[in-house]
Motif scaffolding. Sequence first.
Motif, PDB file in Angstrom:
ATOM      1  N   THR A 173       0.848  -1.188   0.000  1.00  0.00           N
ATOM      2  CA  THR A 173       0.000   0.000   0.000  1.00  0.00           C
ATOM      3  C   THR A 173       0.886   1.242   0.000  1.00  0.00           C
ATOM      4  OG1 THR A 173      -0.113   0.252   2.415  1.00  0.00           O
ATOM      5  CG2 THR A 173      -1.699  -1.269   1.378  1.00  0.00           C
ATOM      6  N   TRP A 174       0.248   2.390  -0.008  1.00  0.00           N
ATOM      7  CA  TRP A 174       0.984   3.653   0.004  1.00  0.00           C
ATOM      8  C   TRP A 174       1.867   3.770   1.238  1.00  0.00           C
ATOM      9  CZ3 TRP A 174       1.152   6.425  -4.287  1.00  0.00           C
ATOM     10  CH2 TRP A 174       0.118   6.271  -5.224  1.00  0.00           C
ATOM     11  N   ASP A 210      -4.351   8.376  -8.456  1.00  0.00           N
ATOM     12  CA  ASP A 210      -3.100   7.747  -8.027  1.00  0.00           C
ATOM     13  C   ASP A 210      -1.919   8.692  -8.222  1.00  0.00           C
ATOM     14  OD1 ASP A 210      -4.286   5.389  -7.224  1.00  0.00           O
ATOM     15  OD2 ASP A 210      -3.980   4.384  -9.150  1.00  0.00           O
ATOM     16  N   ASP A 230      -1.957  10.993  -5.282  1.00  0.00           N
ATOM     17  CA  ASP A 230      -1.451  10.292  -4.095  1.00  0.00           C
ATOM     18  C   ASP A 230       0.073  10.122  -4.166  1.00  0.00           C
ATOM     19  OD1 ASP A 230      -3.928  10.058  -2.932  1.00  0.00           O
ATOM     20  OD2 ASP A 230      -4.331   8.049  -3.724  1.00  0.00           O
ATOM     21  N   SER A 231       0.592   9.964  -5.377  1.00  0.00           N
ATOM     22  CA  SER A 231       2.046   9.875  -5.538  1.00  0.00           C
ATOM     23  C   SER A 231       2.712  11.161  -5.094  1.00  0.00           C
ATOM     24  CB  SER A 231       2.394   9.591  -7.006  1.00  0.00           C
ATOM     25  OG  SER A 231       1.845   8.367  -7.449  1.00  0.00           O
ATOM     26  N   ALA A 274       2.765  11.400  -1.459  1.00  0.00           N
ATOM     27  CA  ALA A 274       3.717  10.471  -0.862  1.00  0.00           C
ATOM     28  C   ALA A 274       5.149  10.984  -0.916  1.00  0.00           C
ATOM     29  CB  ALA A 274       3.629   9.118  -1.567  1.00  0.00           C
TER      30      ALA A 274
END
Length: 382
Positions: free
Chosen positions: A237-238, A262, A265-266, A269
Amino acid sequence: MRKAASALDYREIARRRLPHFLFEYIDSGSYDQVTLRRNVEDLANIALRQRVLRDVSNIDLSTSLFGEDLAMPVALGPVGLSGMYARRGEVQAVRAANKAGLQLALSTMSLCSLTEVSAAAQKPIWFQLYMVKDRGFIRDMMQTAAALGCPTLFLTVDLPQPGSRYRDVRSGLTGARGPMGQLRRFTQCAMRPAWAWDVGIRGRPHQLGNVAPVLGSDSGMLDFLGWIAGNFDPSITWKDLDWIRAEWPGKFVLKGILDPEDARDSAKAGVDGIVVSNHGGRQLDGVPSSAAALPAIADAVGGDLTILADGGVRSGLDVVRMLALGAQGVLLGRAWAYALAARGEAGVAHMLQLMQAEMRIAMALTGCKNVSEISRDILVTP
């Protein structure tokens, strides 16, 4: 052997040179290969605006990616088993890339180890990593890459489990195990005597250099198939990226992003970049082409991350199209694998020369003097 005039010419030469199961491995996609076809067709259908009277006497293809200066916005992307397409193939490929002023991202599933390829390179190479259950293996690979000076790590995130690649089953790569399977592949190799001598005999050992310490010294090239099935980690997961980031000192890129959410979310992160990719149409068949997915992703995170793309790129014209859609660089896959299989290092070098010439012409005829001027403005919109 005549020189190929395009990457597609090299595909045909590779088909005639490689044992059938190896050609099918690199050439095929998953299921009905809808996405594989989309990758190529969607790029080809993108229309460019031809412009005139723009003073394009000095075209500059150079760029910078992840802090490195490159002769053009292109790199050789990670291709598994590429050391079986020519004798010690990854070594030949990195030499061609470096001579052209470019980079190679070495696959975890390369025949030649990270250490062997790094020793042949003119500068530290990029490295691609899969997330497997054995975190000790992951840590060891990252430590090896860091010790060799690899500046950028590409983590492939679109393979929690391998896609169903039916052509690999029909060719005997994955569907034929045991003595009968070995005999089938041996027969295919014997039908390609030039390859059998140059790669099959002179190119030994046929181990996956990076994975051999885990598989054991007696492992063969195809033993990685069972290892993959049992060791790829579908639970990632992340949150696992925090551990990678803590262990890895260099630039960190996620490969296999196809959705704007996504991509966002990258960015959250804290990675340095992403590769817009559907794994060459080899994972989930029916997803959009990379070219179709790229604009929305670029709109979502273009100011926050370095965006690379792969999938269907067969010419310098395709590179320009990807840049116009929002990428800052392109990873080549099948294009360099075909060239390597056809003519080794000389084939990869020639393919990159073709890409460079095609890019130069496309930029001149769309009125772009340098890479930074390539944008959606050069596209014909409905």
